[in-house]
Design a protein around this motif. Structure first.
Motif, mmCIF file in Angstrom:
data_model
loop_
_atom_site.group_PDB
_atom_site.id
_atom_site.type_symbol
_atom_site.label_atom_id
_atom_site.label_comp_id
_atom_site.label_asym_id
_atom_site.label_seq_id
_atom_site.Cartn_x
_atom_site.Cartn_y
_atom_site.Cartn_z
ATOM 1 N N ASN A 31 90.022 57.744 -46.747
ATOM 2 C CA ASN A 31 90.162 59.047 -47.391
ATOM 3 C C ASN A 31 90.576 58.945 -48.853
ATOM 4 O O ASN A 31 90.445 59.917 -49.603
ATOM 5 C CB ASN A 31 91.198 59.896 -46.640
ATOM 6 C CG ASN A 31 90.708 60.337 -45.280
ATOM 7 O OD1 ASN A 31 89.514 60.320 -45.008
ATOM 8 N ND2 ASN A 31 91.626 60.725 -44.408
ATOM 9 N N GLY A 129 88.063 64.365 -53.692
ATOM 10 C CA GLY A 129 87.360 64.043 -52.463
ATOM 11 C C GLY A 129 86.468 62.819 -52.618
ATOM 12 O O GLY A 129 86.426 62.165 -53.653
ATOM 13 N N GLN A 133 83.251 65.455 -51.558
ATOM 14 C CA GLN A 133 83.525 66.080 -50.275
ATOM 15 C C GLN A 133 84.975 65.837 -49.876
ATOM 16 O O GLN A 133 85.457 64.722 -49.959
ATOM 17 C CB GLN A 133 82.629 65.514 -49.177
ATOM 18 C CG GLN A 133 81.140 65.533 -49.514
ATOM 19 C CD GLN A 133 80.349 64.829 -48.434
ATOM 20 O OE1 GLN A 133 80.065 65.395 -47.383
ATOM 21 N NE2 GLN A 133 80.003 63.586 -48.682
ATOM 22 N N GLY A 134 85.651 66.870 -49.413
ATOM 23 C CA GLY A 134 86.980 66.706 -48.851
ATOM 24 C C GLY A 134 88.057 66.518 -49.902
ATOM 25 O O GLY A 134 87.819 66.013 -50.988
ATOM 26 N N GLU A 280 81.155 60.325 -40.097
ATOM 27 C CA GLU A 280 81.875 61.573 -40.327
ATOM 28 C C GLU A 280 83.366 61.309 -40.438
ATOM 29 O O GLU A 280 83.934 60.549 -39.651
ATOM 30 C CB GLU A 280 81.613 62.568 -39.187
ATOM 31 C CG GLU A 280 80.220 63.162 -39.192
ATOM 32 C CD GLU A 280 80.077 64.288 -38.184
ATOM 33 O OE1 GLU A 280 81.022 64.489 -37.379
ATOM 34 O OE2 GLU A 280 79.035 64.967 -38.200
ATOM 35 N N SER A 282 87.315 63.317 -41.336
ATOM 36 C CA SER A 282 88.013 64.596 -41.352
ATOM 37 C C SER A 282 88.911 64.679 -42.578
ATOM 38 O O SER A 282 89.781 63.829 -42.778
ATOM 39 C CB SER A 282 88.861 64.757 -40.075
ATOM 40 O OG SER A 282 88.028 64.755 -38.938
ATOM 41 N N GLU A 286 88.426 70.137 -43.062
ATOM 42 C CA GLU A 286 86.978 70.086 -43.138
ATOM 43 C C GLU A 286 86.484 68.707 -42.707
ATOM 44 O O GLU A 286 87.234 67.740 -42.671
ATOM 45 C CB GLU A 286 86.494 70.416 -44.553
ATOM 46 C CG GLU A 286 86.968 69.441 -45.613
ATOM 47 C CD GLU A 286 86.440 69.808 -46.999
ATOM 48 O OE1 GLU A 286 85.215 69.951 -47.137
ATOM 49 O OE2 GLU A 286 87.260 69.940 -47.923
ATOM 50 N N THR A 287 85.200 68.644 -42.381
ATOM 51 C CA THR A 287 84.562 67.389 -41.997
ATOM 52 C C THR A 287 83.458 67.078 -42.990
ATOM 53 O O THR A 287 82.751 67.976 -43.439
ATOM 54 C CB THR A 287 83.973 67.490 -40.581
ATOM 55 O OG1 THR A 287 85.019 67.776 -39.659
ATOM 56 C CG2 THR A 287 83.306 66.182 -40.178
ATOM 57 N N TYR A 288 83.309 65.800 -43.357
ATOM 58 C CA TYR A 288 82.297 65.419 -44.328
ATOM 59 C C TYR A 288 81.691 64.085 -43.905
ATOM 60 O O TYR A 288 82.209 63.397 -43.039
ATOM 61 C CB TYR A 288 82.900 65.313 -45.736
ATOM 62 C CG TYR A 288 83.965 64.262 -45.863
ATOM 63 C CD1 TYR A 288 83.661 63.013 -46.381
ATOM 64 C CD2 TYR A 288 85.266 64.499 -45.436
ATOM 65 C CE1 TYR A 288 84.621 62.032 -46.479
ATOM 66 C CE2 TYR A 288 86.235 63.521 -45.530
ATOM 67 C CZ TYR A 288 85.905 62.289 -46.052
ATOM 68 O OH TYR A 288 86.866 61.310 -46.140
ATOM 69 N N THR A 289 80.569 63.727 -44.525
ATOM 70 C CA THR A 289 79.814 62.533 -44.158
ATOM 71 C C THR A 289 79.771 61.556 -45.320
ATOM 72 O O THR A 289 79.544 61.956 -46.465
ATOM 73 C CB THR A 289 78.377 62.910 -43.749
ATOM 74 O OG1 THR A 289 78.424 63.805 -42.646
ATOM 75 C CG2 THR A 289 77.590 61.660 -43.363
#
Length: 341
Positions: A31, A129, A133-134, A280, A282, A286-289
């Protein structure tokens, strides 16, 4: 995600005794961003990759004397490249990371895969992110090493078996082949290939042929490849490869059924590890790829080496050998083989 990262650790270490809880630690490290995660995991996994790579560089010879033409030996070796105590920890260098910090910057020593437990906490703050993303803002406990969970007797080393065929060709030269076809066990596959040449160079030095010992040069290259299918239908897999090139000068002296030998040279060792596919993760609600999240290269564990050992003939054509190599990852090699001169 826990299954994915446990499988990842198994694939690179060739060990199965990893707690599921550590997989969650690695998900949280991811992350921080792909760059930071790769930097951290490279430091964390380096001793395992280096031990395997240095093990591959061993077991190429048990005498300096090449075979006569069409003479051969078939030898099985197990090489144990000892992981030094210094490799059980690594220094966290703040400047190498964009989104990871230490809660206690006065203590920058963290365990590698072969280290022990730690209570040191990491701060992950990634407002941008991963790939846009995220967003992540959290504190986690840094991943501990496996020695916190394994009762491992003696020095830690990753066993590296090799099987090779050496054949005498011309001008006191041996051609050496290492080959293991692809072996599939469950979700794992493994294969290896290597080749080497050993040549008696006393014959080219005037007057040296009369000296009562054998003296040869050797160059060998060996590579292994492993693949772990995380989720075949989703196209997710982890792959680990290691290669070693070794250049040696070898001296030996045959004494009836006993042959002491020694070698001096250097190794070039390189390993790589990658996770392929879409995964994927978390984030904050939210969830992202992320595609192909891990791609690591390990090098720098090679260098100069010195080997000393001995071979003993049994029943004329069978031989046992043992040697010890002093190098960055000191290595013990034990072998058994069929030898026809």
């Amino acid at each position: 995600m826990k299954k994915i990262f446990t499988g990842t650790i198994i694939a690179i270490s060739l060990m199965a005794n990893v707690q599921q809880s550590q997989a969650q630690d690695f998900e949280e490290v991811i992350n921080s961003g792909i760059g930071d995660a790769n930097t951290y995991l490279r430091n964390y996994m380096d001793p395992v990759a280096s031990s395997i790579g240095n093990g591959l560089a061993n077991g190429w010879y048990n005498t300096a004397r090449p075979h006569k033409t069409l003479g051969f030996d078939l030898t099985f070796n197990v090489n144990l490249a000892t992981i030094p105590d210094a490799a059980k920890t690594f220094e966290f260098v703040a400047g190498d990371y964009s989104n990871v910090e230490l809660v206690d910057p006065s203590n920058t020593t963290l365990p590698t895969f072969v280290g022990g437990e730690t209570n040191q906490q990491l701060v992950i703050s990634n407002d941008d992110g991963i790939d846009g993303q995220g967003q992540f803002n959290q504190n986690i406990v840094a991943p501990s090493g496996i020695l916190a969970d394994l009762d491992y007797p003696g020095p830690l080393a990753i066993p590296t078996p090799t099987i090779q065929l050496g054949v005498g060709i011309v001008k006191s030269t041996d051609l050496i082949i290492r080959f293991t076809p692809q072996i599939n066990v469950g979700d794992f596959s493994f294969q290896s290939f290597g080749f080497g040449v050993k040549h008696d160079f006393k014959q080219w030095i005037p007057g040296m042929k009369l000296l009562p010992f054998d003296l040869s040069g050797l160059i060998g290259f060996n590579r292994i490849s492993t693949n772990y299918q995380i989720d075949e239908q989703a196209g997710q897999f982890a792959e680990f490869g290691a290669s070693a090139t070794t250049v040696q000068a070898i001296i030996s002296k045959k004494l009836l059924f006993f042959t002491p030998y020694a070698g001096l040279g250097f190794n070039i060792v390189r390993s790589n590890f990658a996770m392929k596919g879409d995964y994927e993760f978390s984030g904050d609600n939210e969830t992202y790829t992320v595609t192909d999240p891990i791609d690591l290269t390990f090098d720098g564990s090679g260098g100069p080496r010195f080997t000393i050992g001995a071979r003993a003939k049994i029943l004329w054509v069978l031989a046992l050998n043992i040697d010890y190599t002093i190098q960055k990852y000191n290595t013990l090699s034990v072998g058994f083989g069929l030898n026809i001169r």
